[in-house]
Enzyme design. Structure first.
Site, PDB file in Angstrom:
ATOM      1  N   HIS A 167       0.835  -1.216   0.000  1.00  0.00           N
ATOM      2  CA  HIS A 167       0.000   0.000   0.000  1.00  0.00           C
ATOM      3  C   HIS A 167       0.865   1.260   0.000  1.00  0.00           C
ATOM      4  CE1 HIS A 167      -3.576  -2.114   2.234  1.00  0.00           C
ATOM      5  NE2 HIS A 167      -3.814  -2.114   0.926  1.00  0.00           N
ATOM      6  N   ARG A 227      -8.363 -11.411   5.721  1.00  0.00           N
ATOM      7  CA  ARG A 227      -7.020 -11.846   6.149  1.00  0.00           C
ATOM      8  C   ARG A 227      -6.880 -11.714   7.661  1.00  0.00           C
ATOM      9  NH1 ARG A 227      -3.793  -8.063   2.059  1.00  0.00           N
ATOM     10  NH2 ARG A 227      -5.611  -8.014   0.716  1.00  0.00           N
ATOM     11  N   GLU A 236      -4.358   6.529  -5.025  1.00  0.00           N
ATOM     12  CA  GLU A 236      -3.157   5.802  -5.451  1.00  0.00           C
ATOM     13  C   GLU A 236      -2.903   5.977  -6.944  1.00  0.00           C
ATOM     14  OE1 GLU A 236      -5.250   2.706  -3.182  1.00  0.00           O
ATOM     15  OE2 GLU A 236      -3.292   1.736  -3.055  1.00  0.00           O
TER      16      GLU A 236
END
Ligand code: ADP
Length: 398
Positions: A178, A239, A383
């Protein structure tokens, strides 16, 4: 004319694409090709006004999907002719790539060589690069690595306390992921603080389906929660994040799990989904717990508790804090998660402003702390814009 970049993010079964205006980060066209190599492969995209869906032939691969994306671009003559380069998000850059770079055969080979450490991502990204090179042969292509921002983490923080030769010979260490998001929101926070980034001590929490937190001291990453792979650290959608590593061997030796089953369990069936057995989606869990569902509440409590622990430890690491930043789908939108987290950090000088917190969502960025508090921001990440800006920089030495 605007300088625009085609940004490609090739995952194992999807390709996200966006045309990004490098000057302001706006996306006049963006979409996703999904269910690749499976049934019902399709491309969905929006041109700012309308949403479209195109069905691909079943089990379409990355090459077919990129050809379809190329055909979509053909319909937008003005946009297509303003494209100056293609930027690729690459998940794993190992230790080799400390910054983005123009893609040549040597770079492509190195990305492929790192597939061992990111088996779901790097091979798909090499396929994406090759297809894009064929489809957009005239445009320079740049790789932007998720791991690069974390190459400033010192050795005592990135090494695991395993025999040193595993690091030397097999590259087993913390890499962090990230990176583009942590980079973007930390720079935005510096602007909001009206300070040079080199003078900012920050903690950035990217909370989406995948979640990671970074300690940023004097503008440089000094620690992060994701590790050798994006499995370590916070509780995530599916996760597990941190666990005792012996659970892996217990599952295999005592319960008969194969390595592939352990991998699937920890990556796809754990986290919010695994605890709640309801959903990996924070919104669903928030509404279920309001109706009194105990498991939904437990999953959210665990999510918040792990986050609080990391923030506490990174407060010790970064020194006097300038700001804590929330981003990602949950960080940008969930006033509940932010409020629950900050409520446990009052003794460390962090206090929320309830009204500002409730109002901060849907792509807005700003301060959510009160006047007695160290600064806390929710910042909408971008991003793709980081990738577009780096693509221009490395394609044209700008
Ligand atoms: P990805 O990691 O796949 O990019 P996102 O950053 O889009 O994921 O984040 C997805 C998560 O954001 C989901 O858990 C979703 O529930 C959560 N989310 C999005 N909007 C809200 C909201 N209004 N309130 C709470 N959670 C939200």
């Amino acid at each position: 004319m605007n300088q625009r970049v085609l940004v490609l993010n090739c995952g194992s079964s999807s390709i996200k694409f966006a045309i990004i205006d490098a000057a302001n980060g706006e996306a006049p066209l963006q979409g996703i090709a999904e269910n690749l190599a499976a049934s019902h492969s399709q491309v969905r995209y929006t041109d700012g006004q309308n949403k479209h869906t195109i069905n691909l032939e079943d089990k379409a691969d990355h090459k077919h999907a990129l050809e379809a994306i190329g055909r979509i671009l053909m319909q937008f003559t003005e946009l297509r002719s303003s494209l100056v380069a293609v930027g690729h998000r690459v998940v794993h850059g190992g230790e080799k790539f400390t910054h983005s770079c123009l893609i040549d055969d040597r770079v492509k080979q190195a990305i492929g060589d790192m597939a061992q450490m990111a088996p779901l991502h790097n091979p798909a990204q090499v396929a994406g690069i090759e297809s894009a090179q064929a489809a957009f042969a005239q445009l320079p292509q740049v790789a932007v690595f998720d791991t690069a921002f974390f190459q400033t983490i010192p050795q005592h923080a990135y090494l695991y306390a395993l025999p040193y030769n595993l690091y030397e010979h097999h590259g087993i260490r913390k890499y962090g992921f990230h990176g583009s998001s942590h980079y973007f929101v930390s720079r935005q926070a510096a602007k909001l603080l009206n300070k040079d980034i080199e003078h900012c001590n920050l903690i950035t929490a990217h909370l989406g389906n995948g979640c990671s937190i970074a300690a940023i001291k004097q503008g440089k990453a000094v620690d992060t929660s994701m590790g050798f792979t994006p499995l370590e650290g916070l509780v995530m959608g599916t996760r597990c994040g941190d666990i005792d590593p012996s659970i892996t061997t217990f599952l295999m030796e005592q319960l008969g799990y194969s390595a592939a089953q352990v991998n699937a369990l920890m990556n796809k069936q754990s986290g919010l989904q695994g605890i709640s057995q309801i959903s990996n989606d924070c919104r669903t869990l928030e509404s279920e717990q309001e109706k009194g569902n105990e498991r939904a509440k437990l999953a959210l409590d665990m999510f918040v508790y792990r986050l609080v622990k990391y923030i506490g430890s990174y407060l010790a690491v970064v020194g006097p804090l300038d700001a804590l930043i929330f981003t990602g789908g949950i960080g940008e939108n969930s006033s509940y998660i932010r409020q629950q987290t900050i409520a446990q950090l009052a003794h460390l000088g962090l206090h929320i402003d309830d009204k500002a917190n409730k109002d901060m969502r849907f792509g807005r960025s700003g301060l959510i702390s009160n006047e007695d508090s160290k600064s806390i921001f929710a910042i909408a990440t971008n991003e793709e814009w980081v990738i577009a800006q780096d693509t221009i920089k490395y394609a044209f030495n700008a």
